[in-house]
Motif scaffolding. Structure first.
Motif, mmCIF file in Angstrom:
data_model
loop_
_atom_site.group_PDB
_atom_site.id
_atom_site.type_symbol
_atom_site.label_atom_id
_atom_site.label_comp_id
_atom_site.label_asym_id
_atom_site.label_seq_id
_atom_site.Cartn_x
_atom_site.Cartn_y
_atom_site.Cartn_z
ATOM 1 N N ILE A 20 0.811 -1.214 0.000
ATOM 2 C CA ILE A 20 0.000 0.000 0.000
ATOM 3 C C ILE A 20 0.849 1.271 0.000
ATOM 4 N N HIS A 21 2.119 1.122 0.300
ATOM 5 C CA HIS A 21 3.008 2.273 0.485
ATOM 6 C C HIS A 21 4.437 1.733 0.425
ATOM 7 N N LYS A 22 5.404 2.598 0.155
ATOM 8 C CA LYS A 22 6.788 2.134 0.114
ATOM 9 C C LYS A 22 7.223 1.525 1.446
ATOM 10 N N SER A 23 6.528 1.882 2.524
ATOM 11 C CA SER A 23 6.919 1.404 3.847
ATOM 12 C C SER A 23 5.986 0.362 4.442
ATOM 13 N N TYR A 24 4.897 0.001 3.734
ATOM 14 C CA TYR A 24 3.914 -0.898 4.340
ATOM 15 C C TYR A 24 3.408 -1.967 3.372
ATOM 16 N N LEU A 25 3.237 -3.148 3.920
ATOM 17 C CA LEU A 25 2.646 -4.290 3.240
ATOM 18 C C LEU A 25 1.528 -4.797 4.146
ATOM 19 N N ALA A 26 0.283 -4.708 3.682
ATOM 20 C CA ALA A 26 -0.864 -5.008 4.550
ATOM 21 C C ALA A 26 -1.573 -6.285 4.124
ATOM 22 N N SER B 126 -10.020 -2.904 7.795
ATOM 23 C CA SER B 126 -11.398 -2.545 8.133
ATOM 24 C C SER B 126 -11.998 -1.596 7.106
ATOM 25 N N LYS B 127 -11.218 -0.574 6.716
ATOM 26 C CA LYS B 127 -11.710 0.363 5.708
ATOM 27 C C LYS B 127 -10.568 1.263 5.230
ATOM 28 N N VAL B 128 -10.826 1.969 4.144
ATOM 29 C CA VAL B 128 -9.913 3.001 3.652
ATOM 30 C C VAL B 128 -10.711 4.298 3.572
ATOM 31 N N ASP B 129 -10.244 5.355 4.251
ATOM 32 C CA ASP B 129 -11.010 6.600 4.234
ATOM 33 C C ASP B 129 -10.653 7.455 3.017
ATOM 34 N N LEU C 233 -5.578 3.767 5.590
ATOM 35 C CA LEU C 233 -6.105 2.407 5.725
ATOM 36 C C LEU C 233 -6.197 2.055 7.206
ATOM 37 N N LEU C 234 -7.371 1.671 7.642
ATOM 38 C CA LEU C 234 -7.594 1.310 9.044
ATOM 39 C C LEU C 234 -7.548 -0.201 9.208
ATOM 40 N N MET C 235 -6.622 -0.672 10.051
ATOM 41 C CA MET C 235 -6.500 -2.106 10.306
ATOM 42 C C MET C 235 -7.433 -2.514 11.444
ATOM 43 N N SER C 236 -7.671 -3.796 11.558
ATOM 44 C CA SER C 236 -8.624 -4.297 12.551
ATOM 45 C C SER C 236 -8.161 -4.086 13.988
ATOM 46 N N ASP C 237 -6.857 -3.820 14.181
ATOM 47 C CA ASP C 237 -6.359 -3.544 15.525
ATOM 48 C C ASP C 237 -6.375 -2.050 15.844
ATOM 49 N N GLY C 238 -6.921 -1.252 14.914
ATOM 50 C CA GLY C 238 -6.997 0.183 15.123
ATOM 51 C C GLY C 238 -5.833 0.960 14.541
ATOM 52 N N LYS C 239 -4.803 0.285 14.066
ATOM 53 C CA LYS C 239 -3.632 0.948 13.486
ATOM 54 C C LYS C 239 -4.024 1.605 12.165
ATOM 55 N N GLN C 240 -3.563 2.832 11.963
ATOM 56 C CA GLN C 240 -3.796 3.549 10.722
ATOM 57 C C GLN C 240 -2.531 3.523 9.866
ATOM 58 N N LEU C 241 -2.664 3.056 8.618
ATOM 59 C CA LEU C 241 -1.527 2.962 7.710
ATOM 60 C C LEU C 241 -1.771 3.862 6.499
ATOM 61 N N VAL D 231 -5.023 -0.207 -4.692
ATOM 62 C CA VAL D 231 -5.374 -0.746 -3.373
ATOM 63 C C VAL D 231 -6.883 -0.900 -3.247
ATOM 64 N N MET D 232 -7.651 0.115 -3.655
ATOM 65 C CA MET D 232 -9.103 0.060 -3.575
ATOM 66 C C MET D 232 -9.656 -1.078 -4.436
ATOM 67 N N HIS D 233 -9.117 -1.221 -5.643
ATOM 68 C CA HIS D 233 -9.560 -2.285 -6.533
ATOM 69 C C HIS D 233 -9.264 -3.658 -5.936
ATOM 70 N N THR D 234 -8.053 -3.815 -5.381
ATOM 71 C CA THR D 234 -7.659 -5.109 -4.812
ATOM 72 C C THR D 234 -8.511 -5.459 -3.592
ATOM 73 N N LEU D 235 -8.764 -4.477 -2.753
ATOM 74 C CA LEU D 235 -9.565 -4.726 -1.551
ATOM 75 C C LEU D 235 -10.994 -5.130 -1.891
ATOM 76 N N LYS D 236 -11.564 -4.582 -2.957
ATOM 77 C CA LYS D 236 -12.903 -4.949 -3.370
ATOM 78 C C LYS D 236 -12.972 -6.425 -3.765
ATOM 79 N N GLN D 237 -11.861 -6.933 -4.311
ATOM 80 C CA GLN D 237 -11.809 -8.337 -4.702
ATOM 81 C C GLN D 237 -11.745 -9.276 -3.502
#
Length: 247
Positions: A202-208, A214-217, A222-230, A240-246
């Protein structure tokens, strides 16, 4: 001290590798070559290699048969093989090394240097055991990932990993049920390895792991299920949006 046993049924390939090591690897103190896995198993009784350079495809006993029968020995393994996607993925998941034929001298140097580093802090039996277990799986999605740190090696199912974060040339793994772990490999290496397991760069520094998103605002967070925001990079947002829909 690096004691090397080469196992390859192709005499030309085995002897060329032996010559390359003798000429270019100064740390190799003793090198032996066997053209058959059966002979190599017998040699293990008197020659205790720190490293076995092992061909995979061999008649009678292949490289994996050799490892199954050499469980009492604690040596590192570098596979020498032609391209075999399934086997190479299992090898990489198990934090073991491989060289593609024909052998490149620089890659040979790097692989032996990695072996020297690993000698100091890992139990190779655990890595080999994980490889053999992975090879028994019918689907690569059931592989367990070996993660090595200075404290030792641990094994995880990809589903246990929530996300990965780059820290220079290291990768921090954040799990669903245990404390994070810092591993001395780049995020890029794990991006390729975990792509088939629902992980998104999702970013040069993150692989989710999409499983825990949970959602992307609208701001691209990107909000993870543990509350972490990436953060999601602007150029990756549409993908990312296209992949998450799949998922």
């Amino acid at each position: 001290m690096v004691k090397i046993l080469i196992v390859d049924d192709e005499a030309a390939a085995g002897n060329i590798l032996k010559i390359l090591i003798e000429k270019h690897i100064a740390t190799a103190t003793e090198i032996k070559y066997c053209a058959a896995a059966k002979d190599a198993l017998e040699l293990l009784q008197t020659f205790n290699p720190t490293l076995v350079m092992l061909d995979i495809e061999m008649p009678a006993l292949n490289g994996f048969d050799f490892l199954n029968m050499a469980t009492e020995n604690n040596f590192d393994v570098i596979f020498t093989t032609a391209y075999d996607q399934y086997a190479i993925k299992a090898i990489r998941f198990s934090a073991l090394d491989y060289l593609l034929k024909p052998i490149d001298i620089l890659e040979l140097h790097n692989a032996v240097n990695r072996h020297i580093i690993k000698q100091q802090n890992q139990n190779q039996k655990l890595l080999v055991s994980n490889l053999l277990n992975n090879l028994q799986q019918k689907d690569p999605k059931d592989f367990k990932l070996a993660l090595s740190t200075m404290e030792g090696v641990s094994f995880f199912e990809p589903a246990e990993i929530m996300y990965c974060e780059a820290e220079n040339n290291y990768t921090r793994f954040v799990f669903t049920k245990q404390k994070p772990m810092l591993v001395s490999k780049t995020l890029g290496e794990y991006e390729e390895l975990l792509a088939e397991h629902g992980f998104i760069r999702i970013h040069k520094s993150y692989l989710a792991n999409a499983k825990y998103v949970s959602k992307v605002d609208r701001e691209g967070i990107l909000l993870m299920s543990d509350g972490k925001q990436l953060p999601v990079s602007k150029r990756k947002k549409e993908m990312v949006m296209h992949t998450l829909k799949q998922h």
